[in-house]
Design a protein around this motif. Sequence first.
Motif, PDB file in Angstrom:
ATOM      1  N   ALA A   9      94.496  52.640  37.531  1.00 50.64           N
ATOM      2  CA  ALA A   9      94.440  52.590  39.222  1.00 50.64           C
ATOM      3  C   ALA A   9      93.028  51.655  39.438  1.00 50.64           C
ATOM      4  N   PRO A  10      91.880  51.683  38.934  1.00 50.66           N
ATOM      5  CA  PRO A  10      90.835  50.838  39.019  1.00 50.66           C
ATOM      6  C   PRO A  10      91.347  49.160  39.014  1.00 50.66           C
ATOM      7  N   LEU A  11      92.430  48.944  38.554  1.00 53.61           N
ATOM      8  CA  LEU A  11      92.748  47.556  38.455  1.00 53.61           C
ATOM      9  C   LEU A  11      93.609  47.073  39.599  1.00 53.61           C
ATOM     10  N   VAL A  12      94.132  48.132  40.344  1.00 57.05           N
ATOM     11  CA  VAL A  12      95.119  47.581  41.278  1.00 57.05           C
ATOM     12  C   VAL A  12      94.282  46.841  42.499  1.00 57.05           C
ATOM     13  N   GLY A  13      94.951  45.932  42.855  1.00 58.29           N
ATOM     14  CA  GLY A  13      94.481  45.278  44.051  1.00 58.29           C
ATOM     15  C   GLY A  13      93.397  43.954  43.565  1.00 58.29           C
ATOM     16  N   ARG A  14      93.042  43.870  42.171  1.00 58.85           N
ATOM     17  CA  ARG A  14      92.029  42.898  41.664  1.00 58.85           C
ATOM     18  C   ARG A  14      92.831  41.897  41.068  1.00 58.85           C
ATOM     19  N   HIS A  15      91.831  40.766  40.863  1.00 57.43           N
ATOM     20  CA  HIS A  15      92.546  39.885  40.008  1.00 57.43           C
ATOM     21  C   HIS A  15      91.978  40.097  38.713  1.00 57.43           C
ATOM     22  N   VAL A  16      93.037  40.215  37.613  1.00 63.66           N
ATOM     23  CA  VAL A  16      92.648  40.610  36.410  1.00 63.66           C
ATOM     24  C   VAL A  16      93.265  39.810  35.204  1.00 63.66           C
ATOM     25  N   LEU A  17      91.970  39.542  34.483  1.00 60.93           N
ATOM     26  CA  LEU A  17      92.357  38.783  33.236  1.00 60.93           C
ATOM     27  C   LEU A  17      92.501  39.575  32.072  1.00 60.93           C
ATOM     28  N   VAL A  18      93.640  39.633  31.532  1.00 59.35           N
ATOM     29  CA  VAL A  18      94.066  40.269  30.311  1.00 59.35           C
ATOM     30  C   VAL A  18      93.662  39.381  28.952  1.00 59.35           C
ATOM     31  N   LEU A  19      93.193  40.210  28.075  1.00 58.49           N
ATOM     32  CA  LEU A  19      92.939  39.491  26.713  1.00 58.49           C
ATOM     33  C   LEU A  19      93.099  40.165  25.751  1.00 58.49           C
ATOM     34  N   PRO A  20      93.686  39.821  24.445  1.00 59.66           N
ATOM     35  CA  PRO A  20      93.766  40.643  23.277  1.00 59.66           C
ATOM     36  C   PRO A  20      92.675  41.369  23.105  1.00 59.66           C
ATOM     37  N   ALA A  21      92.918  42.585  22.764  1.00 57.12           N
ATOM     38  CA  ALA A  21      91.594  43.627  22.484  1.00 57.12           C
ATOM     39  C   ALA A  21      90.606  43.232  21.562  1.00 57.12           C
ATOM     40  N   GLY A  22      89.349  43.322  22.165  1.00 57.03           N
ATOM     41  CA  GLY A  22      88.343  42.717  21.107  1.00 57.03           C
ATOM     42  C   GLY A  22      87.772  41.248  21.317  1.00 57.03           C
TER      43      GLY A  22
END
Length: 323
Positions: A9-22
């Motif tokens: 839920a905290p990511l909803v409505g945001r521009h999110v960059l997703v990277l490999p963990a670490g």
Amino acid sequence: MILAEVIPAPLVGRHVLVLPAGTDVRPLAAAWFPGAVWERQPLDPGERPAAARPTGARFRGIVVEAPRPTTGLLRLDASAALDGPVRLGEPVARALGLGARELDAWSLVVGAGDDGSGSEPARTDGAPGDPASRHELAEGWTVAAARRVRGAVLPADGSRVVAPDPAAAVDLTLWSPLPLAPQDVVPLVRPALAGARIGPADAPTPEPADPTAQPFSVAAAFEYDGVVTIRAARAREVPLVLSTVDQRQYGTWAYHVAWQPPDSTELLQEQPSQLHLIARSRVTPSVARVAATLWRVAGGTVVDSGGFVVTPDELTDRARDLR
């Protein structure tokens, strides 16, 4: 797929960059934002505080201590920052179509203070006060960073998952302190570019005060795969990422190795044709071999088309023909 039903839920409505963990996000940020600095370091799982406990006298009411934030805040510039990471498990990654792996999600925020309070998600819906125009650079960086490390971007409108193809970044530029003559470059690159020939220079002729620095171009045409061109000239400006490199490790002499496919419009397509992909797979190792050869002779630092430094080991990997 509705992203709001998949991501936390905290990511909803945001521009999110997703990277490999670490993934260490700061070097990626510094390539475009040399002044990137942690305003709040993210906490490791072992450092995260226990749940808040009520304190205070029995008859004076209950006071709950505010928990410390566990995410970090990486300031990109005066108007943009990254908040994260939020760990996404394998089920979420699979639901996003990003494979069975763990991921770190970073939200692009605007107007964040030193403690992150008052920050707002970067929006792209054209609402009043929309900061998208001021943060176009930051949003463009998230796409480039995702391409660099095989990540993805989740736009604020939740419409889709943007997973840029890392293989699409073919072009390389060597930034060297040493100018080479075109007649010396041609025999160096011909093992990788059969039929390479000196062509007209696109850059203006240098002033007489610098007679050794002659701009030139070398091109090699392939029947089915397009043209690979080396354009060499002294530049007035260098990429921002070179500000993170020792000044002795680069120069202003730029050797730009670029691929022009048979149909240049496919460079901008998210899903180019199979013929384009085949041609690209044949050309990419040649581009890397040319850049590596020039680097061994002239020295300097190689930068890719996304504005990130390419190490010698990565050049070696790119030069391998895996067909």
